[in-house]
Scaffold this motif. Sequence first.
Motif, PDB file in Angstrom:
ATOM      1  N   ASN A  46      18.305  46.418   1.762  1.00 29.57           N
ATOM      2  CA  ASN A  46      18.156  47.261   3.038  1.00 29.57           C
ATOM      3  C   ASN A  46      17.070  47.246   3.608  1.00 29.57           C
ATOM      4  O   ASN A  46      17.215  47.553   5.194  1.00 29.57           O
ATOM      5  N   ASP A  47      15.954  47.067   3.117  1.00 33.42           N
ATOM      6  CA  ASP A  47      14.607  47.135   3.787  1.00 33.42           C
ATOM      7  C   ASP A  47      14.067  45.651   3.945  1.00 33.42           C
ATOM      8  O   ASP A  47      13.008  45.221   4.660  1.00 33.42           O
ATOM      9  N   SER A  48      15.161  44.605   4.096  1.00 33.62           N
ATOM     10  CA  SER A  48      14.866  43.216   4.364  1.00 33.62           C
ATOM     11  C   SER A  48      14.902  42.879   5.786  1.00 33.62           C
ATOM     12  O   SER A  48      15.462  43.579   6.557  1.00 33.62           O
ATOM     13  N   ALA A  49      13.921  41.788   6.112  1.00 33.61           N
ATOM     14  CA  ALA A  49      13.997  41.439   7.698  1.00 33.61           C
ATOM     15  C   ALA A  49      15.361  40.652   8.132  1.00 33.61           C
ATOM     16  O   ALA A  49      15.650  40.926   9.022  1.00 33.61           O
ATOM     17  N   GLN A  50      16.491  40.252   7.131  1.00 35.93           N
ATOM     18  CA  GLN A  50      17.412  39.800   7.439  1.00 35.93           C
ATOM     19  C   GLN A  50      18.420  40.975   7.721  1.00 35.93           C
ATOM     20  O   GLN A  50      19.252  41.012   8.711  1.00 35.93           O
ATOM     21  N   MET A  51      18.401  42.072   6.938  1.00 34.94           N
ATOM     22  CA  MET A  51      19.060  43.432   7.245  1.00 34.94           C
ATOM     23  C   MET A  51      18.890  43.918   8.737  1.00 34.94           C
ATOM     24  O   MET A  51      19.685  44.332   9.573  1.00 34.94           O
ATOM     25  N   LYS A  52      17.424  43.897   9.009  1.00 30.31           N
ATOM     26  CA  LYS A  52      17.169  44.539  10.471  1.00 30.31           C
ATOM     27  C   LYS A  52      17.652  43.463  11.363  1.00 30.31           C
ATOM     28  O   LYS A  52      18.171  43.844  12.410  1.00 30.31           O
ATOM     29  N   ALA A  53      17.690  42.158  11.184  1.00 27.32           N
ATOM     30  CA  ALA A  53      18.308  40.915  12.163  1.00 27.32           C
ATOM     31  C   ALA A  53      19.584  41.402  12.169  1.00 27.32           C
ATOM     32  O   ALA A  53      20.017  41.240  13.354  1.00 27.32           O
ATOM     33  N   GLU A  54      20.379  41.629  11.325  1.00 30.50           N
ATOM     34  CA  GLU A  54      21.803  41.357  11.408  1.00 30.50           C
ATOM     35  C   GLU A  54      22.137  42.961  12.095  1.00 30.50           C
ATOM     36  O   GLU A  54      23.119  42.800  12.703  1.00 30.50           O
ATOM     37  N   LEU A  55      21.405  43.840  11.704  1.00 33.39           N
ATOM     38  CA  LEU A  55      21.566  45.324  12.481  1.00 33.39           C
ATOM     39  C   LEU A  55      21.498  45.244  14.104  1.00 33.39           C
ATOM     40  O   LEU A  55      22.288  45.692  14.910  1.00 33.39           O
ATOM     41  N   ALA A  56      20.370  44.204  14.084  1.00 34.54           N
ATOM     42  CA  ALA A  56      20.218  43.967  15.655  1.00 34.54           C
ATOM     43  C   ALA A  56      21.344  43.352  16.447  1.00 34.54           C
ATOM     44  O   ALA A  56      21.667  43.599  17.617  1.00 34.54           O
ATOM     45  N   GLU A  57      21.962  42.397  15.881  1.00 29.56           N
ATOM     46  CA  GLU A  57      23.080  41.374  16.194  1.00 29.56           C
ATOM     47  C   GLU A  57      24.230  42.482  16.226  1.00 29.56           C
ATOM     48  O   GLU A  57      24.784  42.392  17.476  1.00 29.56           O
ATOM     49  N   ILE A  58      24.499  43.374  15.468  1.00 28.55           N
ATOM     50  CA  ILE A  58      25.719  44.523  15.889  1.00 28.55           C
ATOM     51  C   ILE A  58      25.194  45.368  17.121  1.00 28.55           C
ATOM     52  O   ILE A  58      26.145  45.445  17.733  1.00 28.55           O
ATOM     53  N   LEU A  59      23.921  45.578  17.095  1.00 27.54           N
ATOM     54  CA  LEU A  59      23.757  46.572  18.311  1.00 27.54           C
ATOM     55  C   LEU A  59      24.012  45.817  19.613  1.00 27.54           C
ATOM     56  O   LEU A  59      24.221  46.519  20.717  1.00 27.54           O
ATOM     57  N   THR A  60      23.510  44.567  19.495  1.00 21.50           N
ATOM     58  CA  THR A  60      23.657  43.871  20.870  1.00 21.50           C
ATOM     59  C   THR A  60      24.847  43.714  21.065  1.00 21.50           C
ATOM     60  O   THR A  60      25.277  43.760  22.284  1.00 21.50           O
ATOM     61  N   LEU A  61      25.777  43.379  20.191  1.00 26.50           N
ATOM     62  CA  LEU A  61      27.263  43.096  20.337  1.00 26.50           C
ATOM     63  C   LEU A  61      27.867  44.498  21.009  1.00 26.50           C
ATOM     64  O   LEU A  61      29.040  44.596  21.691  1.00 26.50           O
ATOM     65  N   GLN A  62      27.269  45.602  20.410  1.00 26.14           N
ATOM     66  CA  GLN A  62      27.935  47.095  20.888  1.00 26.14           C
ATOM     67  C   GLN A  62      27.930  46.997  22.236  1.00 26.14           C
ATOM     68  O   GLN A  62      28.579  47.946  22.937  1.00 26.14           O
ATOM     69  N   VAL A  63      26.620  46.563  22.977  1.00 26.07           N
ATOM     70  CA  VAL A  63      26.527  46.783  24.405  1.00 26.07           C
ATOM     71  C   VAL A  63      26.957  45.469  25.410  1.00 26.07           C
ATOM     72  O   VAL A  63      27.111  45.711  26.439  1.00 26.07           O
ATOM     73  N   THR A  64      27.470  44.284  24.561  1.00 32.45           N
ATOM     74  CA  THR A  64      27.905  43.280  25.386  1.00 32.45           C
ATOM     75  C   THR A  64      29.155  42.994  25.256  1.00 32.45           C
ATOM     76  O   THR A  64      29.807  42.026  25.966  1.00 32.45           O
ATOM     77  N   ARG A  65      29.959  43.422  24.115  1.00 32.62           N
ATOM     78  CA  ARG A  65      31.459  43.241  24.116  1.00 32.62           C
ATOM     79  C   ARG A  65      32.029  43.784  25.399  1.00 32.62           C
ATOM     80  O   ARG A  65      32.128  44.634  25.765  1.00 32.62           O
ATOM     81  N   THR A  66      33.289  42.858  25.810  1.00 33.36           N
ATOM     82  CA  THR A  66      34.043  43.111  26.754  1.00 33.36           C
ATOM     83  C   THR A  66      35.270  43.940  26.342  1.00 33.36           C
ATOM     84  O   THR A  66      35.505  44.139  25.118  1.00 33.36           O
ATOM     85  N   PRO A  67      35.858  44.536  27.185  1.00 28.60           N
ATOM     86  CA  PRO A  67      37.188  45.311  26.783  1.00 28.60           C
ATOM     87  C   PRO A  67      38.032  44.365  26.159  1.00 28.60           C
ATOM     88  O   PRO A  67      38.843  44.985  25.195  1.00 28.60           O
ATOM     89  N   GLU A  68      38.211  43.403  26.553  1.00 30.87           N
ATOM     90  CA  GLU A  68      39.374  42.349  25.926  1.00 30.87           C
ATOM     91  C   GLU A  68      38.612  42.028  24.252  1.00 30.87           C
ATOM     92  O   GLU A  68      39.579  42.210  23.343  1.00 30.87           O
ATOM     93  N   MET A  69      37.336  41.931  24.129  1.00 29.50           N
ATOM     94  CA  MET A  69      36.859  41.860  22.922  1.00 29.50           C
ATOM     95  C   MET A  69      37.192  42.727  21.938  1.00 29.50           C
ATOM     96  O   MET A  69      37.449  42.774  20.702  1.00 29.50           O
ATOM     97  N   SER A  70      37.059  44.040  22.716  1.00 25.31           N
ATOM     98  CA  SER A  70      37.112  45.448  21.604  1.00 25.31           C
ATOM     99  C   SER A  70      38.657  45.689  21.411  1.00 25.31           C
ATOM    100  O   SER A  70      39.018  45.959  20.442  1.00 25.31           O
ATOM    101  N   ALA A  71      39.452  45.243  22.268  1.00 35.72           N
ATOM    102  CA  ALA A  71      41.022  45.376  22.069  1.00 35.72           C
ATOM    103  C   ALA A  71      41.469  44.453  20.964  1.00 35.72           C
ATOM    104  O   ALA A  71      42.299  44.865  19.979  1.00 35.72           O
ATOM    105  N   ARG A  72      40.871  43.437  20.859  1.00 36.43           N
ATOM    106  CA  ARG A  72      41.261  42.317  19.824  1.00 36.43           C
ATOM    107  C   ARG A  72      40.825  42.782  18.553  1.00 36.43           C
ATOM    108  O   ARG A  72      41.306  42.697  17.311  1.00 36.43           O
TER     109      ARG A  72
END
Length: 232
Positions: A46-72
Amino acid sequence: MRHLIKIFAVILAIGFALPAAGQDAKPFSDAKEINLLTLLPTPPANDSAQMKAELAEILTLQVTRTPEMSARAVADAEENVWRFADVIDNPKFTKENLPKFSAFFDRIVETEGAVVDPAKDVWKRPRPHLYSDLVKPIVPLSKSGAYPSGHTTVGTLMGIVLANMVPEKKAPIMARAWEYGHNRLVGGIHYASDIEAGRIAGTVIAQTITTHDDYKSEYEAAKAELRTALSL
């Protein structure tokens, strides 16, 4: 009159005794045969650098995903082989037209849970939304362990089996299986390493169950039914 009442009572008893569709499906394997605890690496701490990097990837997708991506991603929250209908691209590819095929894939789906769930319970990796309040999933929530991704496991497993049945469409089927897993990341409910582990797990399960006699017989019957329906 009494005779009619007895007949009606028998009909009711039979009706209540019949299981709902899919509920009597038995897995082809389980965690005793396929122990993911020994096959997969442990998830990032939970406190690893990889965990933080993976969380950052999720947060990036959260603001960049398109309506089509979200629907699928939302649509792919369903765990069934009919999500491959877009690449099979045939009106005969339905549960009603393919009873043997449908029952066979019910067992495929049950196999994923029988193998993956025990590992999830041991590793207990927190889902992204339970790890960080910043994550806002767009798919149904789950409190089960995140690692490995069960959806990705079953998507990979279904993709491999389906591609073996319809090798003419192997490339698009496997691309769809890849997207099915990736959509768990898009949906904000899994980390990248959950997806990677799910793909490994699905591949191992697919290889293992091909050695089982019940799998072999049901696979051949399901394949024949499918290819006949698709005129292949």
